[in-house]
Design an enzyme around this catalytic site. Structure first.
Site, mmCIF file in Angstrom:
data_model
loop_
_atom_site.group_PDB
_atom_site.id
_atom_site.type_symbol
_atom_site.label_atom_id
_atom_site.label_comp_id
_atom_site.label_asym_id
_atom_site.label_seq_id
_atom_site.Cartn_x
_atom_site.Cartn_y
_atom_site.Cartn_z
ATOM 1 C CE1 TYR A 49 -4.086 -2.002 -0.002
ATOM 2 C CE2 TYR A 49 -2.743 -3.572 1.443
ATOM 3 C CZ TYR A 49 -3.808 -3.230 0.494
ATOM 4 O OH TYR A 49 -4.842 -4.005 0.425
ATOM 5 N N GLY A 50 2.014 1.430 0.926
ATOM 6 C CA GLY A 50 2.505 2.529 0.874
ATOM 7 C C GLY A 50 3.323 2.725 -0.126
ATOM 8 N N GLY A 134 0.338 -6.948 0.430
ATOM 9 C CA GLY A 134 -0.550 -7.713 1.133
ATOM 10 C C GLY A 134 -1.852 -7.541 0.549
ATOM 11 C CG ASN A 138 -5.728 -7.663 1.829
ATOM 12 O OD1 ASN A 138 -6.772 -7.750 0.977
ATOM 13 N ND2 ASN A 138 -4.687 -6.481 1.958
ATOM 14 C CG MET A 141 -12.571 -7.310 5.784
ATOM 15 S SD MET A 141 -12.697 -8.222 7.413
ATOM 16 C CE MET A 141 -13.783 -7.257 8.432
ATOM 17 C CB VAL A 269 16.511 -4.839 -1.167
ATOM 18 C CG1 VAL A 269 17.402 -4.047 -0.630
ATOM 19 C CG2 VAL A 269 15.945 -4.382 -2.465
ATOM 20 C CD GLU A 381 -12.277 -10.638 9.368
ATOM 21 O OE1 GLU A 381 -10.931 -9.781 9.536
ATOM 22 O OE2 GLU A 381 -11.923 -11.538 8.612
ATOM 23 C CG HIS A 464 -4.297 -6.480 10.880
ATOM 24 N ND1 HIS A 464 -5.455 -6.158 11.442
ATOM 25 C CD2 HIS A 464 -4.626 -7.102 9.758
ATOM 26 C CE1 HIS A 464 -6.213 -6.645 10.795
ATOM 27 N NE2 HIS A 464 -6.019 -7.113 9.621
ATOM 28 N N GLY A 492 3.395 0.201 6.832
ATOM 29 C CA GLY A 492 2.683 0.141 8.103
ATOM 30 C C GLY A 492 3.508 0.525 9.188
ATOM 31 C CG ASN A 502 -9.868 -5.222 9.178
ATOM 32 O OD1 ASN A 502 -10.732 -4.783 9.909
ATOM 33 N ND2 ASN A 502 -9.718 -6.515 8.852
ATOM 34 C CG PHE A 504 -6.022 -2.285 3.468
ATOM 35 C CD1 PHE A 504 -6.961 -1.223 2.603
ATOM 36 C CD2 PHE A 504 -6.381 -3.665 3.216
ATOM 37 C CE1 PHE A 504 -7.947 -1.715 2.037
ATOM 38 C CE2 PHE A 504 -7.503 -4.048 2.626
ATOM 39 C CZ PHE A 504 -8.553 -3.070 1.844
#
Ligand code: FAE
Length: 525
Positions: A49-50, A134, A138, A141, A269, A381, A464, A492, A502, A504
Site C-alpha cells: 500500500y505505502g 498484502g 488479504n 476489508m 533487497v 470480524e 496486521h 505500516g 483492519n 490498510f
C-alpha cells in the site's frame, strides 16, 4: 566527483541492465559476470500500500521510479492463484507445506508463493509477497478507523483533513464498495454472516456491515454462474483470480500508465548502504521462482523509499545498522504492535440446523463492534471458514487495543528479526476473547473452539503487524527517516502498533499524506 558516483557514472542506464566487466571481472574464463550495477534516481522497495501510493504520486509528478519487489508479478506471469482447498504455487513463499493459520495438511513444491510467515517465539506474523504486497492475500476489508481512536493514536495529525480528504480519496482509489443487503440475506454463501450477526444480536452485541475492495457486483454474477468464481470458490489468502481490486489493478496500474514506473519483480533487497554523497547502494538478489539466485545486482539511487511492509522495512533498517553502522534513531524497532489481533472461535454452532454453512464466501462483510465498551473494548470480524463441509464453527478475528507495545531487534548470527512479545502483551486481548465467547455461548449455545486453537485462543496469530518506525518518532512528520537526508519510510511501520480496525485504509491514507507533503517540500527534486 566522489568514489561512489565515479563507480556508477559510466553505467547510468535507461531501462536496460549493464554488465560492468572492469569492476567485477569474470571469476572463470567464459563465465558471465556475476555482478550487475544499475543507477536510478528514485527506488522504492516493496509494492504494497505505502509503496504503491508513493509510486503513483511520484510518477504523476513526472519522476522516474523503480520498484524492487521480492515477490512475483502474478498478473504478468499468468500463473493462477490457488484456492484454500487446493493449494498450489501461490500458497506459500518457498515452503514444503501450506502455512495457513490452521489445517496445514497440504504438501507443496517450493515456489515464490504469495503468502509468507515470520515465526517468532510467541507469535506468527503473516505477510503478502508479490507485486501488490498484502493486497494480493488479504481479505479486502476496507475499514476507516474510528475518528476518536485515530486522534488518540495520531494526536499531531490533522484528523479533519484525514476524514474529509485522505480517507475519501483512498476509498475512491482503492475502489471500495459495499455489499447489497438483499444479497447477504439471500445468498447461501453468507449464511455464516447471517448466523454470526443473529447470534451476536441475541447476545446483546452491536454488528456493523464492513465495506471491501472486492467487487460485489462481480460476486453477484459469480453466484449466478455468469463469470468464473473466485470469492465463492475459496480463493483469498493465496490470491484471488477475479473480483478483488488488489493494488496491481488500482494504484500500481495507474502508476504504470504514466510511463514513469518500472517494476522489477523477484528482486530481493538484502542490504542498504549509505554512500558519502548521501545516496544509497542496495545489494539485491534477483531470484527465480524456486528461490535460486540468478543474478547479484547493486543498485544505486539518490532517493530511497522503504515500502517493504512493517517487518520488511524493520529488517532492512536494523540489519543495515548492525552490519554497516547505518545511522538510525534509537526509536527504530520500538512501538511495535499486532494491532490487537487475536483469533478465537466457537464449535457446535447451530449443529442441528446446518451450522454456519458448507458454502462460504471468503470475503467477510460483517463485524461485531464493541469498541465503546471501556471494560471490553474490541472489534471483531465475523470471519469465513470455507472448508467445503459444514463444520458448525464460527471464526472471529478480533482487533483490540494494544496496551503494551513490543519491540523488534536484529540477530546478526541468524540473520533474522527478534520480536520481544509474549503473553503479557495479550492479557487484555485474551480477557476480551473470553468475555465475547462466553457471552455468545450463553445466549446461543456452542463451546470455545478447541478444535481450531489450543484452549480456543489464537493469541499467536497476527495479520496486521504495525509500527517500529513510527511517524513523528523515528521519522519526521512526513515519513523522512531521522539521521538521513534521502530516505523515506512509507508503509505500516509508521503506525504505532494499533489502529483499532483492519489497517490498510489507514496505511494508504497516511501514505497519501506523507508523499503529498514530501513532494510539496521539494524532497524529490
Ligand atoms: P505490504 O503490503 O506488506 O507490502 C510490502 C511488500 O514489500 C511485499 O510485497 C514484500 O514482498 C515486499 N518486500 C519486503 N521485503 C522486501 C525486500 N527486502 N526486497 C524487496 N521487496 C520486499 O506493506 N488489512 C486490511 O485492512 N483488511 C483486510 O481484510 C486484511 N486482511 C489480511 C489478511 C491476511 C492474510 C494478511 C496477511 C493481511 C491482511 N491485512 C488486511 C493486512 C494488510 O494486508 C497489511 O496491513 C498491508 O498489506 C500492509 O501494507 P504495507 O504497505 O505496510
Amino acid at each position: 566527483m566522489d568514489r561512489t558516483k565515479k563507480i556508477f557514472s559510466h553505467i547510468i542506464t535507461s531501462g536496460s541492465l549493464y554488465f560492468s566487466k572492469s569492476k567485477f571481472p569474470h571469476s572463470e574464463a567464459g563465465q558471465l559476470p556475476k555482478q550487475i550495477e544499475i543507477n536510478r534516481p528514485i527506488i522504492i522497495i516493496g509494492s504494497g500500500y505505502g509503496a504503491a501510493v508513493a509510486a503513483l504520486r511520484l510518477c504523476e509528478a513526472g519522476k522516474k521510479v523503480v520498484i524492487l519487489e521480492m515477490g512475483i508479478n502474478w498478473k504478468e506471469s499468468g500463473i493462477p492463484y490457488s484456492g484454500l482447498l487446493k493449494p498450489g504455487r501461490s500458497a506459500a513463499w518457498l515452503k514444503r507445506k501450506t502455512i495457513a493459520p490452521f489445517m496445514n495438511i497440504f504438501p507443496l513444491k517450493p515456489f515464490t508463493g504469495a503468502l509468507d510467515k515470520f515465526n517468532f517465539k510467541n507469535i506468527d506474523v503473516w505477510v503478502g509477497r508479490g507485486v501488490g504486497g498484502g493486497s494480493i492475500v488479504n481479505g479486502g476489508m476496507a475499514v476507516v478507523p474510528k475518528e476518536s481512536y485515530f486522534k488518540e493514536v495520531f494526536p499531531k495529525l490533522d484528523a479533519e483533513k484525514f476524514y474529509n480528504f485522505y480517507f475519501p480519496l483512498v476509498n475512491k482509489e482503492l475502489k471500495v464498495n459495499g455489499i447489497e443487503e438483499q444479497f447477504v440475506k439471500d445468498c447461501p454463501y453468507y449464511k455464516f454472516t447471517r448466523v454470526g450477526e443473529a447470534e451476536a444480536h441475541k447476545a446483546g452485541f452491536k454488528t456493523v456491515r464492513v465495506p471491501n475492495v472486492y467487487d460485489f457486483k462481480y460476486m453477484e454474477r459469480e453466484y449466478k454462474k455468469e463469470v468464473p468464481r473466485s470469492a465463492l470458490n475459496t480463493e483469498v489468502i493465496y490470491g484471488n483470480n477475479h473480483g478483488k481490486n488488489s493494488l496491481d489493478k488500482t494504484y500500481l496500474a495507474k502508476a504504470l500508465a504514466t510511463g514513469n514506473l518500472e517494476i522489477l519483480d523477484l528482486h530481493c533487497v538484502d542490504m542498504i548502504t549509505g554512500n558519502e554523497d548521501k545516496s544509497y547502494c542496495l545489494k539485491v538478489r534477483q531470484i527465480d521462482t524456486s528461490g535460486k539466485t540468478v543474478a547479484d545486482k547493486t543498485f544505486r539511487c539518490d532517493k530511497l523509499v522503504l515500502g517493504a511492509g512493517t517487518m520488511g522495512t524493520l529488517k532492512l533498517l536494523l540489519s543495515a545498522q548492525d552490519k554497516n553502522n547505518f545511522p538510525l534513531d534509537n526509536t527504530v524497532g520500538k512501538n511495535w504492535g499486532n494491532n490487537g489481533n487475536f483469533m478465537t472461535g466457537r464449535n457446535w454452532v447451530r449443529p442441528l440446523s446446518g451450522g454456519t454453512g458448507a458454502l462460504q464466501s471468503t470475503i467477510p462483510v460483517g463485524g461485531v463492534d464493541n469498541w465503546e465498551d471501556s471494560e471490553h473494548s474490541f472489534f471483531t470480524e465475523i470471519a469465513p471458514l470455507p472448508m467445503g463441509v459444514d463444520v458448525a464453527t464460527a471464526l472471529y478475528l478480533m482487533i483490540n487495543r494494544v496496551d503494551k507495545k513490543g519491540s523488534v531487534t536484529y540477530d546478526k548470527v541468524q540473520n533474522r528479526l527478534v520480536l520481544d512479545w509474549n503473553e503479557s502483551h495479550t492479557v487484555r486481548m485474551k480477557a476480551n476473547a473470553d468475555y465475547f465467547v462466553r457471552k455468545m455461548n450463553r445466549a446461543n449455545g456452542g463451546t470455545r473452539s478447541h478444535l481450531l486453537f489450543k484452549n480456543g485462543f489464537g493469541a499467536n496469530i497476527c495479520y496486521h503487524p504495525l509500527g517500529g518506525c513510527v511517524l513523528g518518532e523515528s521519522t519526521n512528520v512526513y515519513g523522512k527517516l531521522k539521521e538521513h537526508d534521502n530516505l523515506y519510510v512509507i508503509d505500516g511501520s509508521l503506525i504505532p502498533g494499533t489502529i483499532g480496525v483492519n489497517p490498510f485504509m489507514t496505511i494508504t491514507a497516511i501514505a497519501e499524506y506523507c508523499i503529498e507533503n514530501l513532494i510539496a517540500q521539494g524532497e524529490f527534486e
